[in-house]
Scaffold this motif. Sequence first.
Motif, short mmCIF file in Angstrom:
data_model
loop_
_atom_site.label_atom_id
_atom_site.label_comp_id
_atom_site.label_asym_id
_atom_site.label_seq_id
_atom_site.Cartn_x
_atom_site.Cartn_y
_atom_site.Cartn_z
N PRO A 141 -17.29 25.88 8.62
CA PRO A 141 -16.30 25.43 7.64
C PRO A 141 -15.86 26.54 6.69
CG PRO A 141 -18.47 24.73 6.95
CD PRO A 141 -18.65 25.36 8.30
N ASP A 142 -16.43 27.73 6.84
CA ASP A 142 -16.08 28.87 5.98
C ASP A 142 -14.65 29.32 6.29
OD1 ASP A 142 -15.83 31.28 4.62
OD2 ASP A 142 -17.85 31.97 5.13
N PRO A 143 -13.76 29.42 5.31
CA PRO A 143 -12.37 29.80 5.57
C PRO A 143 -12.15 31.31 5.69
CG PRO A 143 -12.64 29.37 3.24
CD PRO A 143 -13.97 29.05 3.89
N ALA A 144 -13.22 32.11 5.57
CA ALA A 144 -13.05 33.57 5.50
C ALA A 144 -12.27 34.13 6.68
CB ALA A 144 -14.43 34.24 5.39
N ALA A 201 -12.77 20.17 15.79
CA ALA A 201 -11.53 19.82 15.10
C ALA A 201 -11.80 19.27 13.71
CB ALA A 201 -10.74 18.81 15.93
N LEU A 202 -12.85 18.48 13.55
CA LEU A 202 -13.17 17.91 12.25
C LEU A 202 -13.66 18.97 11.28
CD1 LEU A 202 -14.92 14.57 13.26
CD2 LEU A 202 -12.52 14.97 12.67
N VAL A 203 -14.30 20.01 11.81
CA VAL A 203 -14.77 21.10 10.96
C VAL A 203 -13.60 21.97 10.50
CG1 VAL A 203 -16.19 23.18 10.89
CG2 VAL A 203 -17.05 21.14 12.04
N LEU A 204 -12.66 22.23 11.41
CA LEU A 204 -11.57 23.15 11.11
C LEU A 204 -10.33 22.50 10.50
CD1 LEU A 204 -11.67 25.47 14.26
CD2 LEU A 204 -12.84 25.76 12.07
N ILE A 233 -9.64 12.72 11.16
CA ILE A 233 -9.11 13.99 10.68
C ILE A 233 -8.62 13.86 9.24
CG2 ILE A 233 -7.18 15.61 10.96
CD1 ILE A 233 -7.57 15.28 13.99
N GLU A 234 -7.92 12.78 8.95
CA GLU A 234 -7.43 12.59 7.59
C GLU A 234 -8.58 12.35 6.61
OE1 GLU A 234 -2.97 10.82 8.41
OE2 GLU A 234 -4.64 9.40 8.17
N ALA A 235 -9.67 11.75 7.08
CA ALA A 235 -10.81 11.48 6.22
C ALA A 235 -11.49 12.76 5.75
CB ALA A 235 -11.82 10.59 6.94
N VAL A 236 -11.41 13.82 6.56
CA VAL A 236 -12.04 15.08 6.17
C VAL A 236 -11.05 16.01 5.48
CG1 VAL A 236 -13.76 14.96 8.01
CG2 VAL A 236 -11.61 16.18 8.42
N GLY A 237 -9.83 15.54 5.26
CA GLY A 237 -8.85 16.35 4.53
C GLY A 237 -7.81 17.03 5.40
N PHE A 294 -17.21 30.86 13.69
CA PHE A 294 -18.34 30.13 14.26
C PHE A 294 -19.64 30.85 13.96
CE2 PHE A 294 -16.51 32.89 17.53
CZ PHE A 294 -17.60 33.67 17.89
N ASP A 295 -20.72 30.11 14.10
CA ASP A 295 -22.06 30.65 13.91
C ASP A 295 -22.87 30.47 15.19
OD1 ASP A 295 -21.75 31.30 11.11
OD2 ASP A 295 -21.89 29.15 10.71
N VAL A 296 -23.79 31.38 15.44
CA VAL A 296 -24.68 31.30 16.60
C VAL A 296 -26.11 31.13 16.09
CG1 VAL A 296 -25.50 32.45 18.68
CG2 VAL A 296 -23.13 32.79 17.92
N HIS A 297 -26.80 30.09 16.58
CA HIS A 297 -28.17 29.80 16.16
C HIS A 297 -29.08 29.65 17.38
CE1 HIS A 297 -26.56 28.93 12.15
NE2 HIS A 297 -25.67 28.15 12.73
N PRO A 298 -30.20 30.38 17.43
CA PRO A 298 -30.49 31.58 16.64
C PRO A 298 -29.52 32.69 16.99
CG PRO A 298 -32.08 31.33 18.42
CD PRO A 298 -31.25 30.10 18.43
#
Length: 233
Positions: free
Chosen positions: A146-149, A174-177, A205-209, A96-100
């Motif tokens: 969406p970064d898989p790192a 869920a759609l991001v992961l 979910i299937e639409a995003v892969g 996850f990211d925190v902004h700011p």
Amino acid sequence: MIDLTSEMAALWSALGPAPARGGRMVLIVSALSGEGASTVSREYARLAAVRARRPVWLIDADLDQPGQQEAVAAAPDRFGTLSRPAFASPDGSCFFDVHPPAKSRDGRIVPPARLLTARSCLGGRLWVSRFAAEAIRVGQRVEASPDPAYWNALRPHAEIVVVDCPAAERSDTALVLAPLADAVVLVVAAESTGADEASALRQEIEAVGGRIAGVVLNRTAWKPPGFLSRLTG
């Protein structure tokens, strides 16, 4: 407490063995709040930890209302005693990211991974994460990345990574992961959720892969005619 052991055993069998190298990532989500996705995630992680050859990780991806560690701590008869907190990132990456960005008292930027800890139970076989939501201030937002790192770094340390996602009605986590997961499991409370809502989530979910690997009917033995076929067909 509802005993989901038989349902989780069936899910374990349906998903099959984990790959020999690197852990499998299983994402669990429901369309609506209150359908029991967190309970299913926790119970599946527990059963997996008992059966798996390597540790299992339960990642609490509800960044607004984390609660898995508290739920595990409240059931020592099932999970044992939680260990002291440890950082939950093998390499400093995060999902996850925190902004700011979050900052320490002296004004230094706090890497997102520092806000994620994990505690073990079941003799070290199960690790449960917790995001420090209380560290987020007014004006900040936290979003799944969406970064898989992070997942690539965690997989070698686990046989299965169970990801408990917040309900789709209040978060797009869920759609991001989902595209990063090996399998997505939908949780449905059939007595309160229409097949259209669950089917819509499946399509998104299937639409995003994402790959839907199963459906868990939670808290009910009644299956309306055609309900499962509309979800799994």
